[in-house]
Design a protein around this motif. Structure first.
Motif, PDB file in Angstrom:
ATOM      1  N   ARG A 215      -4.629   1.687 -12.888  1.00  0.00           N
ATOM      2  CA  ARG A 215      -4.773   0.480 -13.718  1.00  0.00           C
ATOM      3  C   ARG A 215      -3.902  -0.668 -13.206  1.00  0.00           C
ATOM      4  O   ARG A 215      -4.335  -1.814 -13.164  1.00  0.00           O
ATOM      5  N   ASP A 216      -2.669  -0.366 -12.838  1.00  0.00           N
ATOM      6  CA  ASP A 216      -1.712  -1.428 -12.503  1.00  0.00           C
ATOM      7  C   ASP A 216      -1.358  -1.462 -11.017  1.00  0.00           C
ATOM      8  O   ASP A 216      -1.579  -2.460 -10.341  1.00  0.00           O
TER       9      ASP A 216
ATOM     10  N   GLY B 219       0.783  -1.237   0.000  1.00  0.00           N
ATOM     11  CA  GLY B 219       0.000   0.000   0.000  1.00  0.00           C
ATOM     12  C   GLY B 219       0.809   1.279   0.000  1.00  0.00           C
ATOM     13  O   GLY B 219       0.238   2.359   0.013  1.00  0.00           O
ATOM     14  N   GLU B 220       2.162   1.181   0.014  1.00  0.00           N
ATOM     15  CA  GLU B 220       2.964   2.402  -0.011  1.00  0.00           C
ATOM     16  C   GLU B 220       2.561   3.259  -1.217  1.00  0.00           C
ATOM     17  O   GLU B 220       2.380   2.731  -2.310  1.00  0.00           O
ATOM     18  N   TYR B 221       2.387   4.525  -0.987  1.00  0.00           N
ATOM     19  CA  TYR B 221       1.930   5.512  -1.986  1.00  0.00           C
ATOM     20  C   TYR B 221       0.478   5.292  -2.400  1.00  0.00           C
ATOM     21  O   TYR B 221      -0.261   6.253  -2.546  1.00  0.00           O
ATOM     22  N   GLY B 222       0.048   4.049  -2.579  1.00  0.00           N
ATOM     23  CA  GLY B 222      -1.340   3.796  -2.965  1.00  0.00           C
ATOM     24  C   GLY B 222      -2.321   4.348  -1.945  1.00  0.00           C
ATOM     25  O   GLY B 222      -3.364   4.886  -2.316  1.00  0.00           O
ATOM     26  N   ILE B 223      -1.974   4.250  -0.644  1.00  0.00           N
ATOM     27  CA  ILE B 223      -2.926   4.719   0.373  1.00  0.00           C
ATOM     28  C   ILE B 223      -3.079   6.243   0.335  1.00  0.00           C
ATOM     29  O   ILE B 223      -4.093   6.772   0.765  1.00  0.00           O
ATOM     30  N   ILE B 224      -2.080   6.942  -0.211  1.00  0.00           N
ATOM     31  CA  ILE B 224      -2.226   8.392  -0.388  1.00  0.00           C
ATOM     32  C   ILE B 224      -3.361   8.660  -1.376  1.00  0.00           C
ATOM     33  O   ILE B 224      -4.091   9.627  -1.272  1.00  0.00           O
ATOM     34  N   LYS B 225      -3.492   7.755  -2.361  1.00  0.00           N
ATOM     35  CA  LYS B 225      -4.509   7.913  -3.397  1.00  0.00           C
ATOM     36  C   LYS B 225      -5.726   7.027  -3.135  1.00  0.00           C
ATOM     37  O   LYS B 225      -6.479   6.693  -4.042  1.00  0.00           O
ATOM     38  N   ASP B 226      -5.890   6.610  -1.888  1.00  0.00           N
ATOM     39  CA  ASP B 226      -7.121   5.947  -1.457  1.00  0.00           C
ATOM     40  C   ASP B 226      -7.300   4.523  -1.978  1.00  0.00           C
ATOM     41  O   ASP B 226      -8.421   4.084  -2.191  1.00  0.00           O
ATOM     42  N   SER B 227      -6.207   3.806  -2.213  1.00  0.00           N
ATOM     43  CA  SER B 227      -6.362   2.378  -2.508  1.00  0.00           C
ATOM     44  C   SER B 227      -6.015   1.582  -1.245  1.00  0.00           C
ATOM     45  O   SER B 227      -5.746   2.148  -0.193  1.00  0.00           O
TER      46      SER B 227
ATOM     47  N   THR C 229      -1.622  -4.216  -6.016  1.00  0.00           N
ATOM     48  CA  THR C 229      -1.568  -4.076  -4.557  1.00  0.00           C
ATOM     49  C   THR C 229      -2.791  -4.728  -3.914  1.00  0.00           C
ATOM     50  O   THR C 229      -2.662  -5.510  -2.962  1.00  0.00           O
ATOM     51  N   ASP C 230      -3.971  -4.409  -4.437  1.00  0.00           N
ATOM     52  CA  ASP C 230      -5.211  -4.988  -3.893  1.00  0.00           C
ATOM     53  C   ASP C 230      -5.195  -6.516  -3.997  1.00  0.00           C
ATOM     54  O   ASP C 230      -5.588  -7.220  -3.059  1.00  0.00           O
ATOM     55  N   ASN C 231      -4.718  -7.026  -5.138  1.00  0.00           N
ATOM     56  CA  ASN C 231      -4.643  -8.490  -5.332  1.00  0.00           C
ATOM     57  C   ASN C 231      -3.680  -9.128  -4.335  1.00  0.00           C
ATOM     58  O   ASN C 231      -3.959 -10.196  -3.784  1.00  0.00           O
TER      59      ASN C 231
END
Length: 308
Positions: free
Chosen positions: A213-214, A14-22, A219-221
């Motif tokens: 997209r990627d 989740g690094e960086y992704g959580i900033i963008k709400d993933s 990350t979610d998978n």
């Protein structure tokens, strides 16, 4: 006075992704910990920690935020009495050193604090995260509040989105050949410059599309696979994630590790990913054969985190 221990944390995904709400998944890492201590210790480390606590106190006092209900007079009295945070958590390594300090201060000085013994509803988790975000912003300029939350509760935290958190369980470790490990870059990373690079990249439409997209999808998978014990599928998704990070997050990976990263992808002997914001500190590794990976990476310091 020795306070309770607060542990390091690892953001597995989740690094960086959580900033963008993933999604993100953070777990406590009990190999490193810290505690508030009042003692006669006059070492440089203790004096430096006390100095930082003084500055933190001034920041908290200036905040004047009613949601952060701390007994500031008690905190100041203890700091004046030579209190420091005695910690083995390495700073600038992406494992939550400042988060543990914030958790310890909240635990000791908060009135009407939310505790781990309560029924931790989503509202309570979000309330805690908001308090910790404001407190930890002293250290990083901007904080999600996730590191202190993880350290305070000492539970794995699943981030579904910024307004949807839950304490979760992770599969118990097995005595298998596979492992998650930390690789020590032996460099200190700074969070703020790395986040600034990311935010600048987000101005590019192609980069934003790649994140949605990627990066977010893999990350979610990975999180779903890890939580459900789907090890074979997990390694396939970690490989995809490792490729995306090497291609699009190069500034966050120290130059001397680019080739090592690529070798892991090509050989399938291990896969590397960022641990926290990158730029140094720890790099997170995944391998289906830890003994083999240890031999291949014998020039580096490795630490075992989790066994498959």
């Amino acid at each position: 006075m020795n306070g309770p221990l607060f542990y390091a944390k690892i953001l597995l995904f989740g690094e960086y992704g959580i900033i963008k709400d993933s999604k993100g998944l953070a777990i406590p890492y009990n190999s490193y910990q810290g505690a508030l201590i009042i003692s006669e210790d006059n070492s440089e480390k203790a004096i430096d920690s006390n100095r930082k606590l003084k500055a933190f106190f001034q920041y908290l006092k200036a905040l004047k935020d009613p949601s952060i209900n701390l007994r500031l007079d008690d905190l100041k009295a203890d700091i004046d009495n030579n209190m420091h945070f005695d910690s083995s958590i390495p700073q600038g390594y992406g494992v939550g050193s400042s988060g543990a300090v914030v958790a310890a201060i909240y635990d000791k000085y908060a009135d009407n604090k939310i505790t781990v013994l309560e029924n931790l509803t989503r509202d309570k988790l979000l309330k805690l995260k908001a308090i910790f975000s404001k407190m930890e912003s002293f250290f990083h300029g901007k904080s999600s509040g996730l590191d202190p939350l993880n350290s305070y509760l000492s539970l794995p935290i699943l981030i579904n989105s910024k307004d949807n958190l839950e304490a979760t369980g992770i599969p118990s470790q097995k005595e298998g050949k596979g492992a998650v490990f930390l690789l020590d870059s032996e460099m200190i990373g700074e969070t703020q410059p790395m986040v600034n690079i990311f935010m600048n990249k987000m101005k590019n439409e192609g980069f934003r599309k790649m994140i949605d997209r990627d990066f977010a999808r893999y990350t979610d998978n990975c999180i779903d696979d890890f939580l459900h014990g789907n090890v074979t599928s997990l390694f396939g998704n970690v490989k995809k994630l490792s490729k995306v990070v090497l291609k699009h997050f190069k500034p966050m990976i120290p130059d001397s590790f680019h080739q090592l990263w690529q070798h892991g992808i090509e050989s399938n002997d291990y896969y590397l990913k960022l641990c926290g914001s990158g730029g140094g500190g720890y790099i997170l590794g995944f391998t289906e054969d830890y003994e083999k990976a240890k031999k291949l990476l014998q020039d580096y310091k490795l630490e075992l985190v989790y066994r498959f």
